[in-house]
Design a protein around this motif. Sequence first.
Motif, PDB file in Angstrom:
ATOM      1  N   ARG A  70       0.824  -1.211   0.000  1.00 40.45           N
ATOM      2  CA  ARG A  70       0.000   0.000   0.000  1.00 40.45           C
ATOM      3  C   ARG A  70       0.855   1.258   0.000  1.00 40.45           C
ATOM      4  NH1 ARG A  70      -4.905  -1.345   3.929  1.00 40.45           N
ATOM      5  NH2 ARG A  70      -4.613   0.874   4.345  1.00 40.45           N
ATOM      6  N   ARG A  71       0.195   2.396  -0.267  1.00 39.04           N
ATOM      7  CA  ARG A  71       0.925   3.669  -0.265  1.00 39.04           C
ATOM      8  C   ARG A  71       1.154   4.192   1.148  1.00 39.04           C
ATOM      9  NH1 ARG A  71      -2.036   7.029  -5.213  1.00 39.04           N
ATOM     10  NH2 ARG A  71      -1.633   5.448  -6.805  1.00 39.04           N
ATOM     11  N   ASP A  72       0.429   3.652   2.111  1.00 36.44           N
ATOM     12  CA  ASP A  72       0.458   4.261   3.449  1.00 36.44           C
ATOM     13  C   ASP A  72       1.378   3.531   4.429  1.00 36.44           C
ATOM     14  OD1 ASP A  72      -0.991   1.973   3.894  1.00 36.44           O
ATOM     15  OD2 ASP A  72      -2.851   2.988   4.467  1.00 36.44           O
ATOM     16  N   SER A  75       5.889  -0.227   1.440  1.00 41.06           N
ATOM     17  CA  SER A  75       4.956   0.555   0.619  1.00 41.06           C
ATOM     18  C   SER A  75       5.417   0.495  -0.828  1.00 41.06           C
ATOM     19  CB  SER A  75       4.919   2.018   1.080  1.00 41.06           C
ATOM     20  OG  SER A  75       6.144   2.665   0.781  1.00 41.06           O
ATOM     21  N   HIS A 132       2.921  10.789  -3.379  1.00 42.40           N
ATOM     22  CA  HIS A 132       1.691  10.141  -2.892  1.00 42.40           C
ATOM     23  C   HIS A 132       1.997   9.208  -1.716  1.00 42.40           C
ATOM     24  CE1 HIS A 132      -0.510  11.893  -6.103  1.00 42.40           C
ATOM     25  NE2 HIS A 132       0.047  11.171  -7.054  1.00 42.40           N
ATOM     26  N   ILE A 133       3.111   8.472  -1.820  1.00 45.23           N
ATOM     27  CA  ILE A 133       3.509   7.606  -0.697  1.00 45.23           C
ATOM     28  C   ILE A 133       3.773   8.459   0.541  1.00 45.23           C
ATOM     29  CG2 ILE A 133       5.389   6.163   0.214  1.00 45.23           C
ATOM     30  CD1 ILE A 133       5.579   4.735  -2.396  1.00 45.23           C
ATOM     31  N   GLU A 155       2.694  11.419   1.347  1.00 36.83           N
ATOM     32  CA  GLU A 155       1.473  12.012   1.880  1.00 36.83           C
ATOM     33  C   GLU A 155       0.646  10.976   2.637  1.00 36.83           C
ATOM     34  OE1 GLU A 155      -2.355  14.134  -0.109  1.00 36.83           O
ATOM     35  OE2 GLU A 155      -0.406  14.344  -1.128  1.00 36.83           O
ATOM     36  N   ARG A 156       0.467   9.808   2.019  1.00 41.59           N
ATOM     37  CA  ARG A 156      -0.362   8.784   2.654  1.00 41.59           C
ATOM     38  C   ARG A 156       0.300   8.190   3.890  1.00 41.59           C
ATOM     39  NH1 ARG A 156      -4.569   6.798  -0.522  1.00 41.59           N
ATOM     40  NH2 ARG A 156      -5.064   5.625   1.341  1.00 41.59           N
ATOM     41  N   SER A 157       1.631   8.216   3.917  1.00 40.35           N
ATOM     42  CA  SER A 157       2.348   7.618   5.043  1.00 40.35           C
ATOM     43  C   SER A 157       2.722   8.641   6.110  1.00 40.35           C
ATOM     44  CB  SER A 157       3.633   6.929   4.542  1.00 40.35           C
ATOM     45  OG  SER A 157       3.341   5.927   3.597  1.00 40.35           O
ATOM     46  N   SER A 161       8.557  15.838   7.246  1.00 34.38           N
ATOM     47  CA  SER A 161       7.890  15.837   5.952  1.00 34.38           C
ATOM     48  C   SER A 161       8.722  16.640   4.948  1.00 34.38           C
ATOM     49  CB  SER A 161       6.491  16.431   6.085  1.00 34.38           C
ATOM     50  OG  SER A 161       6.603  17.750   6.524  1.00 34.38           O
TER      51      SER A 161
END
Length: 317
Positions: free
Chosen positions: A139-141, A202, A216-217, A219-221, A293
């Motif tokens: 998953r991306r998260d 991920s 996207h990874i 952000e989701r993680s 981040s």
Amino acid sequence: MEFSLIAKHFTRATPGAVLGVGDDCALLAPTPGMQLAVSSDMLLEGRHFSPQDSPAGIGHKSLAVNLSDLAAMGATPRWATLAIALPEENDAWLTAFARGFFRLADLHGIELVGGDTTRGALTLSITVMGEVPPGQALRRDGAQAGDDIWVSGVLGSAALALAYRQGRLFMEQVDAARVLPALYLPTPRVALGIALRGIAHSAIDISDGLLADLGHILERSGVGARLEFGALPTLPVVQSYLHEAVARNCVLAGGDDYELCFTAPAGQRDAIQAAAASTNVMVSRIGQITAESGLSVIGTDGQPLTYDKTGYDHFAA
Ligand code: ADP
Ligand code: MG
């Protein structure tokens, strides 16, 4: 549209389905205990391919971009549906399209079990279904601070090929031949995705450029990343045909690569190299996930690089 068209071009044996093309619905029996991974991708003429492109190539690519999503989840391909809008019934076009589509489908054991066919501007919408053991989907998260960041294959080839095809850049034919397959015949990294189950934290497939998709990874993680520009894999032709800044954007933000970007703890480095070797795919370790981040790209001189996220539009520079 005529049932004969569907019968001729899109009806094949589907031993992996209870019931395939021809009824109101297909009937599918997923392997007991597996989760279904489902994804759709649409390709429009003028936007994702041009009217001059080979129909067999369009057949390949329309399925390849969908298989790439299954690869990015670590799912085993099983079934697909195909919705197609055609301006006119063109037997030669459909025959070639189906050849490209089913050649790739057969390579991955995915069966076409249904769809829809209608008149309209040329549009292809494919839904793919695959299977993955519970809890093992990539998953991306799932990225964690300290994870290595990896990428398969090379980056930037498809973006360079597109610029060439659009006449925005001259290339020797022998060099163009090295990058055009990346644009027209992308290889979905299905076996690698499956081999990374239980290893990667991920994953995502790179369709809009490394920075955008890795973003996207992140952000989701809820994490950040630090990439080493010098570690990014690319073909020598990208460097030799493009000015430095343009080559940089091509590698960082060029679209259509369909490689996998994934993260994994440092303790999995050997397992990842083994997964890559057993599936015959090159992988490169390109950076690290950070707790803070933000995404920074470090140049070969150790200083942060400036880059432009908007990718191939900047070939004109
Ligand atoms: P319905 O009107 O009941 O939706 P259709 O006439 O659209 O049925 O389709 C007849 C059968 O052919 C269905 O099983 C459908 O899934 C299948 N089908 C239609 N178009 C395609 C296609 N492009 N590829 C594969 N199967 C298709
Ligand atoms: Mg229908």
